[in-house]
Design a protein around this motif. Sequence first.
Motif, mmCIF file in Angstrom:
data_model
loop_
_atom_site.group_PDB
_atom_site.id
_atom_site.type_symbol
_atom_site.label_atom_id
_atom_site.label_comp_id
_atom_site.label_asym_id
_atom_site.label_seq_id
_atom_site.Cartn_x
_atom_site.Cartn_y
_atom_site.Cartn_z
ATOM 1 N N HIS A 132 37.216 70.322 24.685
ATOM 2 C CA HIS A 132 37.515 68.995 24.162
ATOM 3 C C HIS A 132 38.988 68.646 24.297
ATOM 4 C CE1 HIS A 132 33.657 70.091 22.265
ATOM 5 N NE2 HIS A 132 33.409 68.802 22.306
ATOM 6 N N PHE A 133 39.793 69.591 24.771
ATOM 7 C CA PHE A 133 41.179 69.294 25.121
ATOM 8 C C PHE A 133 41.207 68.613 26.479
ATOM 9 C CE2 PHE A 133 41.797 72.544 21.930
ATOM 10 C CZ PHE A 133 42.979 72.168 21.297
ATOM 11 N N ASP A 137 46.822 67.273 27.309
ATOM 12 C CA ASP A 137 47.144 67.932 26.049
ATOM 13 C C ASP A 137 47.957 69.210 26.258
ATOM 14 O OD1 ASP A 137 45.764 66.056 24.485
ATOM 15 O OD2 ASP A 137 43.867 67.122 24.728
ATOM 16 N N ARG A 200 38.307 60.428 18.254
ATOM 17 C CA ARG A 200 38.856 61.745 18.609
ATOM 18 C C ARG A 200 39.942 62.128 17.619
ATOM 19 N NH1 ARG A 200 42.822 63.941 22.740
ATOM 20 N NH2 ARG A 200 41.874 65.843 23.576
ATOM 21 N N ARG A 201 39.912 63.376 17.187
ATOM 22 C CA ARG A 201 40.921 63.844 16.232
ATOM 23 C C ARG A 201 41.469 65.203 16.691
ATOM 24 N NH1 ARG A 201 38.014 64.308 11.639
ATOM 25 N NH2 ARG A 201 38.499 62.180 10.996
ATOM 26 N N VAL A 202 42.787 65.309 16.723
ATOM 27 C CA VAL A 202 43.474 66.572 17.000
ATOM 28 C C VAL A 202 44.199 66.974 15.728
ATOM 29 C CG1 VAL A 202 45.139 67.779 18.468
ATOM 30 C CG2 VAL A 202 43.800 65.866 19.401
ATOM 31 N N SER A 219 44.722 75.217 16.330
ATOM 32 C CA SER A 219 44.506 73.768 16.305
ATOM 33 C C SER A 219 43.060 73.468 16.688
ATOM 34 C CB SER A 219 45.470 73.051 17.250
ATOM 35 O OG SER A 219 45.276 73.485 18.590
ATOM 36 N N VAL A 221 40.333 70.212 18.142
ATOM 37 C CA VAL A 221 40.048 68.882 18.675
ATOM 38 C C VAL A 221 38.580 68.570 18.412
ATOM 39 C CG1 VAL A 221 39.953 67.412 20.701
ATOM 40 C CG2 VAL A 221 41.801 69.050 20.473
ATOM 41 N N TYR A 229 33.375 70.244 18.986
ATOM 42 C CA TYR A 229 34.818 70.446 18.802
ATOM 43 C C TYR A 229 35.255 71.676 19.585
ATOM 44 C CZ TYR A 229 33.505 74.184 15.526
ATOM 45 O OH TYR A 229 32.971 75.322 14.974
#
Length: 263
Positions: A132-133, A137, A200-202, A219, A221, A229
Motif C-alpha cells: 500500500h506504499f 513514499d 488513504r492514511r499514513v 509505520s 498505510v 493495509y
Amino acid sequence: MNNLIGVIGALLLATAAQTQASAQMSVEEIVSKANQASLYAGESGKAEARMIIVDAAGRKQMRQFSLLRRNTGGGDQDYLVHFSRPADVRNTVFRVAKHIESDDDRWLYLPALDLVKRISAGDKRTSFVGSHFFYEDVSGRNLNEDNFSLLEETETHFLIEGKPKSPGSVEFVGYTASISKQTFLPETVEYVDGAGDTYRRVSVVETQVIDGFPTVVKSRVEDLKNGGYTLLQFRNVGYGLALDDGVFSERSLRRPPLELFKN
C-alpha cells in the motif's frame, strides 16, 4: 524549595518561549522542518525493513529489504533498496536519484528477467512492490509540488493542509498532516479524493531516538476505500555511513553492495 521554584520557573519560561517561537514560524518553515526530520536525518543512513501486506480479505504477504540513503546536497538524495525475501522478489533492486529542481529518477531491477525498468514520473504514485506504499513514499514527495496552509495549532501539533499545484498529476485533491512539535515528524497524513472522502492514511506507529535523531521505526498505510493495509517495520537503523558514488551507480542495480547492507 527555592531550587524547585527556580526549576519550575525555568520550565515555564522554556514552554512560553517554545510556544512563542512556534507561533512565529511560517507554514513553509514548519513543512521544511518536518521534511528534514522525516527524510534527511544525518548525512546518510541505512536500515533493514519488513513489510507486512494485508489485503481486504485479511490475507498476508511479506516483503523484506534493506535500504541505503545519502544526502548529496541542495536537497538531492540517493536511495538504494535491495529485496531479500520472499523468493519471488529476492535480489530485486530499486534505485532513486531524488532531485529538488526536477523529477526524480527511479529504476527497478527485475532479476528474473535481468531487466532494468525505469519508473516514469507518472507511475510514482502506484504500488511499491505490491504494498500500500507508493514509489513516491520511499524518498518522499517534493515540497515544490504542493501549496501549504496551517489549519490548526495545538500545544503538541501543527495541522498542515497540502494541495497539489498540478491536480491532474495525482489521485488526490489534498491531504492533511499532523506534525509533532516535539520531533517535527508527521505522525498522521490523510489523503482526500475528488469526492471529498478520506481514502488513504499514513500513520506513525512507533518512533525511537537513534544516534540522536527521532526515527520512525514502525509505520502503517491504510486503504480506507477498498480495505487492507501495509505495516512497515525498521530495525538496525544507523546513520553516518561512508557511501560513495559507486554505491548508487547503475552497476549497483545488478550487483548491489550487499556488504554495506549488513549490520
